[in-house]
Design a protein around this motif. Structure first.
Motif, PDB file in Angstrom:
ATOM      1  N   THR A  59       0.825  -1.216   0.000  1.00  0.00           N
ATOM      2  CA  THR A  59       0.000   0.000   0.000  1.00  0.00           C
ATOM      3  C   THR A  59       0.855   1.260   0.000  1.00  0.00           C
ATOM      4  N   TYR A  60       2.105   1.145   0.453  1.00  0.00           N
ATOM      5  CA  TYR A  60       2.974   2.320   0.505  1.00  0.00           C
ATOM      6  C   TYR A  60       3.397   2.776  -0.887  1.00  0.00           C
ATOM      7  N   ALA A  61       3.113   1.971  -1.901  1.00  0.00           N
ATOM      8  CA  ALA A  61       3.436   2.340  -3.282  1.00  0.00           C
ATOM      9  C   ALA A  61       2.324   3.158  -3.923  1.00  0.00           C
ATOM     10  N   ILE A  62       1.318   3.514  -3.145  1.00  0.00           N
ATOM     11  CA  ILE A  62       0.211   4.342  -3.624  1.00  0.00           C
ATOM     12  C   ILE A  62       0.403   5.750  -3.063  1.00  0.00           C
ATOM     13  N   PRO A  63       0.692   6.754  -3.888  1.00  0.00           N
ATOM     14  CA  PRO A  63       0.995   8.092  -3.370  1.00  0.00           C
ATOM     15  C   PRO A  63      -0.068   8.676  -2.447  1.00  0.00           C
ATOM     16  N   SER A  64      -1.344   8.447  -2.740  1.00  0.00           N
ATOM     17  CA  SER A  64      -2.393   9.007  -1.884  1.00  0.00           C
ATOM     18  C   SER A  64      -2.363   8.391  -0.490  1.00  0.00           C
ATOM     19  N   ILE A  65      -1.823   7.181  -0.373  1.00  0.00           N
ATOM     20  CA  ILE A  65      -1.670   6.538   0.935  1.00  0.00           C
ATOM     21  C   ILE A  65      -0.356   6.955   1.582  1.00  0.00           C
ATOM     22  N   SER A  66       0.729   6.883   0.829  1.00  0.00           N
ATOM     23  CA  SER A  66       2.046   7.167   1.411  1.00  0.00           C
ATOM     24  C   SER A  66       2.173   8.625   1.853  1.00  0.00           C
ATOM     25  N   LYS A  67       1.495   9.542   1.174  1.00  0.00           N
ATOM     26  CA  LYS A  67       1.572  10.950   1.574  1.00  0.00           C
ATOM     27  C   LYS A  67       0.949  11.161   2.952  1.00  0.00           C
ATOM     28  N   ILE A  68      -0.165  10.490   3.210  1.00  0.00           N
ATOM     29  CA  ILE A  68      -0.792  10.594   4.530  1.00  0.00           C
ATOM     30  C   ILE A  68       0.117   9.987   5.592  1.00  0.00           C
ATOM     31  N   ALA A 212       6.424   8.200  -6.241  1.00  0.00           N
ATOM     32  CA  ALA A 212       6.272   9.447  -5.494  1.00  0.00           C
ATOM     33  C   ALA A 212       7.341   9.462  -4.407  1.00  0.00           C
ATOM     34  N   PRO A 213       7.905  10.616  -4.077  1.00  0.00           N
ATOM     35  CA  PRO A 213       8.915  10.685  -3.011  1.00  0.00           C
ATOM     36  C   PRO A 213       8.415  10.124  -1.685  1.00  0.00           C
ATOM     37  N   SER A 214       7.132  10.305  -1.402  1.00  0.00           N
ATOM     38  CA  SER A 214       6.589   9.778  -0.143  1.00  0.00           C
ATOM     39  C   SER A 214       6.608   8.252  -0.138  1.00  0.00           C
ATOM     40  N   ASN A 215       6.407   7.633  -1.309  1.00  0.00           N
ATOM     41  CA  ASN A 215       6.527   6.169  -1.395  1.00  0.00           C
ATOM     42  C   ASN A 215       7.913   5.733  -0.945  1.00  0.00           C
ATOM     43  N   VAL A 216       8.918   6.415  -1.484  1.00  0.00           N
ATOM     44  CA  VAL A 216      10.310   6.055  -1.211  1.00  0.00           C
ATOM     45  C   VAL A 216      10.625   6.209   0.274  1.00  0.00           C
ATOM     46  N   LEU A 246       9.622  -8.154  -5.156  1.00  0.00           N
ATOM     47  CA  LEU A 246       8.733  -7.132  -5.692  1.00  0.00           C
ATOM     48  C   LEU A 246       8.511  -7.313  -7.189  1.00  0.00           C
ATOM     49  N   THR A 247       7.386  -6.799  -7.654  1.00  0.00           N
ATOM     50  CA  THR A 247       7.125  -6.746  -9.093  1.00  0.00           C
ATOM     51  C   THR A 247       7.828  -5.529  -9.688  1.00  0.00           C
ATOM     52  N   ASP A 248       7.917  -5.497 -11.001  1.00  0.00           N
ATOM     53  CA  ASP A 248       8.536  -4.345 -11.667  1.00  0.00           C
ATOM     54  C   ASP A 248       7.789  -3.057 -11.338  1.00  0.00           C
ATOM     55  N   ARG A 249       6.465  -3.127 -11.286  1.00  0.00           N
ATOM     56  CA  ARG A 249       5.685  -1.923 -10.992  1.00  0.00           C
ATOM     57  C   ARG A 249       5.982  -1.409  -9.582  1.00  0.00           C
ATOM     58  N   LEU A 250       6.128  -2.323  -8.632  1.00  0.00           N
ATOM     59  CA  LEU A 250       6.447  -1.913  -7.267  1.00  0.00           C
ATOM     60  C   LEU A 250       7.846  -1.305  -7.185  1.00  0.00           C
ATOM     61  N   ARG A 251       8.799  -1.909  -7.866  1.00  0.00           N
ATOM     62  CA  ARG A 251      10.160  -1.359  -7.839  1.00  0.00           C
ATOM     63  C   ARG A 251      10.174   0.057  -8.411  1.00  0.00           C
ATOM     64  N   THR A 252       9.419   0.273  -9.459  1.00  0.00           N
ATOM     65  CA  THR A 252       9.350   1.610 -10.051  1.00  0.00           C
ATOM     66  C   THR A 252       8.716   2.598  -9.084  1.00  0.00           C
ATOM     67  N   ALA A 253       7.635   2.197  -8.445  1.00  0.00           N
ATOM     68  CA  ALA A 253       6.936   3.089  -7.517  1.00  0.00           C
ATOM     69  C   ALA A 253       7.794   3.436  -6.309  1.00  0.00           C
TER      70      ALA A 253
END
Length: 355
Positions: A59-68, A212-216, A246-253
């Motif tokens: 879930t941390y790979a979702i910017p709307s979640i990680s920003k909160i 998103a930086p917050s994901n990282v 991780l999947t490729d999409r997760l690594r990118t996020a």
């Protein structure tokens, strides 16, 4: 070896005979809990725990979640406590049937008073979770995605790494159990079948799982916490292991580099050896894996039965006190005054709801 394999399959085969209709857990919460306990508590306890940790990590790979999450500063300052609070709240919500079954198996009798307390503990944990979430602008679709991962990730991890595949009965049990919690969290538009939920989740990830930086920031803090018990010299290798899962999409996020070539094959090779050992050489569990205490101690606190990392609550906790320190003492309910709901059938979708 054939005897061990027979014993390994005995529990699930018994459930399949007992409940020949694999959709029954979608309509009967008690059946859903019984089957889910067999899956996560007896047959696949290790991978079940890992899969749920990974579900939260995902879930941390979702910017709307990680920003909160990033704005709360908890991952930067109190990551161990934040992780344990989350784990214990979820376990209090989901281990009701496990605790009741464990006491019955080990004590040879039912404890109706303690069973009632279990139900209150579950409800209180849900109320506390809703209380915490109510202070943040969380989108409905983000709630639903998190719930979806609690259903989908255990199945995905078990099917890839464990000694047998998850049955349709078990998939529906997970969906039925988490749908019940989702309804009590006021989550809307929960898909009615496992496949529909999986398709919805895939569509959501395509649209929302981006860098998103917050994901990282959240991923780095969490990974550091996960590796905290290992020597620092092994941390780089540990991060490669995380990347390999991780999947490729997760690594990118998360802006995580690809693992060294061959590491993923090596990791999954180890799990293949583990699969063979469990299926043919390791006798099945006789009691379910449970994290939460069977009963309160003399001070009315619940002491975790085990801790994966350094214990945050060695002397126990009150459920209403779990969560961020800023909410300490502010939860409007406690174990003494929590109200159990009335279950009734919903004529629209034939699932248990709370009124």
């Amino acid at each position: 070896m054939s005897l061990v394999r027979h014993l390994r399959y005995r529990r699930i085969n018994s459930l399949l005979r007992k409940y020949p209709d694999p959709t029954l857990p979608l309509r009967d919460l008690t059946v859903a809990r019984e089957v889910a306990t067999a899956t996560g508590g007896f047959d696949f306890p290790f991978v079940n725990v890992i899969s749920l940790e990974f579900a939260l990590f995902k879930t941390y790979a979702i910017p709307s979640i990680s920003k909160i999450l990033s704005a709360t500063k908890q991952f930067a300052t109190q990551c161990p406590k934040r992780a344990d609070d989350t784990s214990l709240i979820l376990c209090e919500m989901t281990e009701t049937y496990k605790r009741q079954a464990y006491r019955h198996m080990t004590e040879g009798k039912e404890d109706l008073d303690e069973d009632l307390t279990d139900e209150k503990r579950e409800r209180l944990a849900l109320e506390k979770l809703n209380f915490i979430h109510g202070h943040y602008p969380i989108r409905q679709e983000d709630y639903l995605y998190t719930l979806a991962l609690f259903v989908l990730e255990p199945v995905s991890w078990i099917d890839r790494l464990e000694w047998r595949q998850v049955t349709e009965l078990e998939k529906n049990a997970l969906l039925g159990a988490w749908t019940f919690h989702g309804q009590n969290m006021k989550i809307e538009n929960i898909p009615k079948t496992f496949d529909e939920l999986a398709q919805w989740s895939q569509n959501y990830e395509r649209e929302n799982m981006v860098y998103a930086p917050s994901n990282v920031a959240i991923a780095q803090a969490t990974t550091s916490f996960l590796l905290s018990k290992s020597p620092k010299a092994l941390h780089p290798f540990g991060r490669h292991i995380v990347s390999s899962l991780l999947t490729d999409r997760l690594r990118t996020a998360f802006a995580i580099p690809n693992p060294p070539r061959g590491l993923t094959t090596f990791i999954f090779g180890i799990f293949k050896l583990r699969r063979f050992f469990i299926q043919y050489l390791l006798l099945p569990r006789r009691t379910p894996n449970i994290r939460t205490a069977l009963r309160a101690n003399d001070e009315g606190k619940f002491v975790p039965r085990w801790n994966k990392y350094a214990p945050v609550y060695p002397d126990g906790y009150h459920i209403e006190d779990l969560g961020p320190d800023k909410f300490l003492g502010k939860c409007p309910v406690s174990l003494k005054n929590v109200q159990l709901p009335t279950l009734m059938a919903n004529n629209n979708d034939d699932k248990a709801v709370v009124v």
